[in-house]
Design a protein around this motif. Structure first.
Motif, PDB file in Angstrom:
ATOM      1  N   ALA A 154       0.468  21.547  19.678  1.00 42.75           N
ATOM      2  CA  ALA A 154      -0.528  22.865  19.749  1.00 42.75           C
ATOM      3  C   ALA A 154      -0.595  23.329  18.344  1.00 42.75           C
ATOM      4  O   ALA A 154      -1.507  23.921  17.932  1.00 42.75           O
ATOM      5  CB  ALA A 154       0.114  24.036  20.702  1.00 42.75           C
ATOM      6  N   GLN A 155       0.474  22.887  17.415  1.00 43.34           N
ATOM      7  CA  GLN A 155       0.584  23.411  16.170  1.00 43.34           C
ATOM      8  C   GLN A 155      -0.200  22.622  15.228  1.00 43.34           C
ATOM      9  O   GLN A 155      -0.848  22.818  14.250  1.00 43.34           O
ATOM     10  CB  GLN A 155       2.200  23.663  15.580  1.00 43.34           C
ATOM     11  N   HIS A 156      -0.092  21.122  15.614  1.00 39.68           N
ATOM     12  CA  HIS A 156      -0.722  19.939  14.552  1.00 39.68           C
ATOM     13  C   HIS A 156      -1.366  19.020  15.792  1.00 39.68           C
ATOM     14  O   HIS A 156      -0.942  17.914  16.162  1.00 39.68           O
ATOM     15  CB  HIS A 156       0.548  19.328  13.946  1.00 39.68           C
ATOM     16  N   PRO A 157      -2.803  19.365  16.162  1.00 40.92           N
ATOM     17  CA  PRO A 157      -3.583  18.761  17.099  1.00 40.92           C
ATOM     18  C   PRO A 157      -3.600  17.097  16.452  1.00 40.92           C
ATOM     19  O   PRO A 157      -3.748  16.951  15.369  1.00 40.92           O
ATOM     20  CB  PRO A 157      -4.814  19.328  17.115  1.00 40.92           C
TER      21      PRO A 157
ATOM     22  N   GLU B  64      -3.020  16.476  27.813  1.00 38.24           N
ATOM     23  CA  GLU B  64      -3.082  16.337  26.182  1.00 38.24           C
ATOM     24  C   GLU B  64      -3.116  14.806  26.045  1.00 38.24           C
ATOM     25  O   GLU B  64      -2.302  13.882  26.391  1.00 38.24           O
ATOM     26  CB  GLU B  64      -1.658  16.980  25.810  1.00 38.24           C
ATOM     27  N   PRO B  65      -4.254  14.184  25.752  1.00 33.69           N
ATOM     28  CA  PRO B  65      -4.438  12.770  25.496  1.00 33.69           C
ATOM     29  C   PRO B  65      -3.271  12.150  24.881  1.00 33.69           C
ATOM     30  O   PRO B  65      -2.924  11.019  25.194  1.00 33.69           O
ATOM     31  CB  PRO B  65      -5.810  12.579  24.740  1.00 33.69           C
ATOM     32  N   ALA B  66      -3.002  12.648  23.626  1.00 37.60           N
ATOM     33  CA  ALA B  66      -1.953  11.809  22.895  1.00 37.60           C
ATOM     34  C   ALA B  66      -0.529  11.687  23.791  1.00 37.60           C
ATOM     35  O   ALA B  66       0.108  10.795  23.637  1.00 37.60           O
ATOM     36  CB  ALA B  66      -1.540  12.560  21.605  1.00 37.60           C
TER      37      ALA B  66
ATOM     38  N   THR C 287      12.027   6.094   5.731  1.00 33.29           N
ATOM     39  CA  THR C 287      10.912   5.862   6.751  1.00 33.29           C
ATOM     40  C   THR C 287      10.046   7.013   7.025  1.00 33.29           C
ATOM     41  O   THR C 287      10.056   7.883   6.752  1.00 33.29           O
ATOM     42  CB  THR C 287      11.770   5.609   8.227  1.00 33.29           C
ATOM     43  N   SER C 288       8.529   6.429   7.138  1.00 26.65           N
ATOM     44  CA  SER C 288       7.566   7.306   7.179  1.00 26.65           C
ATOM     45  C   SER C 288       6.677   6.721   8.778  1.00 26.65           C
ATOM     46  O   SER C 288       6.422   5.548   8.746  1.00 26.65           O
ATOM     47  CB  SER C 288       6.403   7.132   6.112  1.00 26.65           C
ATOM     48  N   LEU C 289       6.709   7.936   9.556  1.00 26.65           N
ATOM     49  CA  LEU C 289       6.034   7.740  10.728  1.00 26.65           C
ATOM     50  C   LEU C 289       4.775   8.549  10.883  1.00 26.65           C
ATOM     51  O   LEU C 289       4.982   9.772  10.483  1.00 26.65           O
ATOM     52  CB  LEU C 289       7.096   7.820  12.022  1.00 26.65           C
ATOM     53  N   THR C 290       4.117   8.286  11.653  1.00 23.85           N
ATOM     54  CA  THR C 290       2.977   9.406  12.107  1.00 23.85           C
ATOM     55  C   THR C 290       3.503  10.255  12.943  1.00 23.85           C
ATOM     56  O   THR C 290       4.671   9.894  13.804  1.00 23.85           O
ATOM     57  CB  THR C 290       1.593   8.727  12.678  1.00 23.85           C
ATOM     58  N   LEU C 291       2.918  11.210  13.133  1.00 23.28           N
ATOM     59  CA  LEU C 291       3.391  12.407  14.280  1.00 23.28           C
ATOM     60  C   LEU C 291       3.304  11.658  15.614  1.00 23.28           C
ATOM     61  O   LEU C 291       4.424  11.621  16.359  1.00 23.28           O
ATOM     62  CB  LEU C 291       2.371  13.576  14.487  1.00 23.28           C
ATOM     63  N   VAL C 292       2.469  10.922  16.032  1.00 21.97           N
ATOM     64  CA  VAL C 292       2.368  10.189  17.387  1.00 21.97           C
ATOM     65  C   VAL C 292       3.617   9.013  17.389  1.00 21.97           C
ATOM     66  O   VAL C 292       4.270   8.949  18.438  1.00 21.97           O
ATOM     67  CB  VAL C 292       1.043   9.439  17.580  1.00 21.97           C
ATOM     68  N   GLN C 293       3.896   8.404  16.275  1.00 15.63           N
ATOM     69  CA  GLN C 293       5.027   7.348  16.255  1.00 15.63           C
ATOM     70  C   GLN C 293       6.255   8.226  16.585  1.00 15.63           C
ATOM     71  O   GLN C 293       6.788   7.623  17.163  1.00 15.63           O
ATOM     72  CB  GLN C 293       4.878   6.694  14.986  1.00 15.63           C
TER      73      GLN C 293
ATOM     74  N   GLU D  52      -6.033   8.697  17.326  1.00 16.83           N
ATOM     75  CA  GLU D  52      -5.400   8.977  15.927  1.00 16.83           C
ATOM     76  C   GLU D  52      -3.813   8.930  16.029  1.00 16.83           C
ATOM     77  O   GLU D  52      -3.478   9.396  17.043  1.00 16.83           O
ATOM     78  CB  GLU D  52      -6.080  10.159  15.208  1.00 16.83           C
ATOM     79  N   GLY D  53      -3.353   8.933  14.817  1.00 11.21           N
ATOM     80  CA  GLY D  53      -1.704   9.008  14.661  1.00 11.21           C
ATOM     81  C   GLY D  53      -1.214  10.398  14.418  1.00 11.21           C
ATOM     82  O   GLY D  53      -0.149  10.701  14.485  1.00 11.21           O
TER      83      GLY D  53
END
Length: 465
Positions: A140-143, A259-261, A180-186, A148-149
């Motif tokens: 909700a804070q970071h749609p 929520e699709p993600a 390490t760098s990960l996307t929010l979805v990861q 997308e990731g």
């Protein structure tokens, strides 16, 4: 000069007239006068009779003209429909195999209320089901757009410290390495699939600055969603103060699937993450009994599962969402949830409420025209158990209509589901014409059917002709 002597009155001449007096002549004159008076009276009577007749003829002609004018200009009587209202349809109630221990609730997306619940609906510790609240609050804070990731999160030594702290508390974790760098979805995958407590805390710190700030934001988000029967005390679910009622948790599950993600993550069996390795979903029911989510939860003495399952029913897919709390072991929990789902799935039915072309109303006019209103299309609904399916037919009174005009609506109702089907007539109703109007004065006086109506238009908005 001498003057003649005046006539003598004895000679019989009438004085002053110079004529001899004749009684017969006087009588004849009197008779002539009487005859003249009689003729004058006769002529007067004839004139009166003739005038009266003329006036009557004028009145009759005027009356006829008014009648003709009224008959030709009068609105046609509205014709009420004779309605065929289909009887309600209901299946037999579906027997269910309910969990014999703990608390539970189960519902279906788009269906009224809950399909079944335990008698006790007290708030219970939800453990890692709290991570669903973490994911929804952060998203909700970071749609994140579908496919997308989302933004990248850089993991540092502080996140490694969180990892070791969770190990010390005997919490479930997922590997993390500084740099390490990960996307929010990861990152959410590392939190949700193996139920990594350390990632829940790291993500909350990244999104809100601290776990305390996250907790305040999460409880505010729950209140905004009307989920006041769920309370979170941390991001991971480790605290026993993370509690919720079964009914509120079912609603939480429905929000997660919307929520699709998040819906994509919870249905994933396993994924390979850079710098982390392969992580697997802790939900061992995934892929069986229709299950495609959502999240396990484990306390020191109880096993919990917020679950979802999809079933094909006719041409539709039904999504079931449920929760089981307070089971002794995860093996017992899986057995009880599987039995519940296997008994729920057959309780959904697709009911053909209407077929296209079904006759639902008929009209018959005083001048002999008839037409039938039929369903313009079919209507099917998916219902649960013994939910009745009812069809309500409303057909408007009509005067004249063209073939194919809409004259009403058939409304299909099953629980909260409502489908409206237009009613169309199969033949025209036309003006009966001059002769019928002139020879059927009574047919223009009253509405045919029950009650008087405004015949200016039909329900669809098509003008009456």
């Amino acid at each position: 000069m001498s003057y003649p002597a005046p006539p003598s009155t004895e000679s019989g001449a009438a004085p002053g007239r110079g004529l001899p007096h004749d009684p017969g002549t006087a009588l004849a004159a009197a008779n002539l006068d009487a005859d003249r008076d009689a003729k004058r009276r006769m002529y007067r009577r004839r004139r009166i009779v003739a005038g009266t007749v003329a006036l009557a003829l004028v009145a009759l002609i005027a009356s006829g003209a008014v009648y003709v004018s009224n008959a030709l200009g009068a609105p046609l009587p509205a014709v009420a429909a004779e309605i065929t209202d289909p009887p309600p349809v209901a299946q037999a109630a579906q027997p269910l195999v309910l969990p014999g221990t703990g608390e539970f609730a189960i519902g279906a997306v788009g269906f009224d209320g809950l399909l079944a619940t335990s008698a006790d609906q007290s708030p219970m510790a939800i453990a890692s089901i709290a991570k669903v609240v973490t994911a929804l609050t952060v998203l909700a804070q970071h749609p994140v757009a579908p496919g997308e990731g989302g933004p990248s999160i850089e993991y540092t030594d502080a996140d490694v410290d969180i990892y070791w702290d969770m190990i010390a508390q005997n919490g479930s974790v997922a590997p993390v390495a500084a740099g390490t760098s990960l996307t929010l979805v990861q990152s959410l995958e590392a939190m949700l699939l193996p139920s990594g407590n350390n990632y829940a805390i790291s993500i909350a710190n990244w999104a809100f600055g601290s776990e305390a700030a996250y907790t305040a934001a999460a409880n505010a988000w729950l209140a905004q969603q009307g989920l006041t029967e769920i309370t979170v005390a941390d991001a991971s679910g480790l605290s026993m103060d993370n509690v919720g009622t079964p009914a509120a948790l079912v609603r939480l599950g429905e929000l997660a699937l919307a929520e699709p993600a998040l819906a994509g993550i919870v249905s994933t069996q396993a994924v390979d993450l850079p710098g982390v390795g392969r992580v697997e979903n802790s939900n061992k029911l995934l892929g069986t009994h229709g299950v495609d989510g959502i999240k396990t939860g484990t306390t020191d003495d109880a096993a919990n599962l917020l679950f979802s399952a999809d079933y094909q029913v006719g041409g539709s897919t039904v999504t079931v969402v449920g929760v089981a709390l307070g089971q002794d072991t995860h093996a017992q929990l899986r057995e009880q949830v599987a039995a519940l789902l296997d008994s729920v799935a057959p309780g959904f039915h697709e009911v053909q409420a209407l077929a296209a072309g079904t006759p639902l109303a008929t009209y018959g006019t005083a001048w002999g025209d008839t037409t039938t209103a039929t369903a313009s299309e079919g209507a099917s609904v998916v219902v649960w158990s013994d939910t009745p399916v009812d069809v309500e037919v409303v057909a408007d009174p009509i005067t004249t209509v063209g073939a194919g005009d809409r004259v009403g609506t058939a409304t299909v109702r099953a629980g909260s589901q409502v489908i409206e089907v237009p009613l169309l007539v199969d033949a025209p109703i036309e003006d009966p014409g001059t002769w019928w109007r002139l020879t059927n004065p009574g047919g223009l006086d009253a509405t045919q059917g029950a009650g008087s109506v405004d015949t200016g238009s039909v329900d669809s908005g098509s003008p009456a002709e």
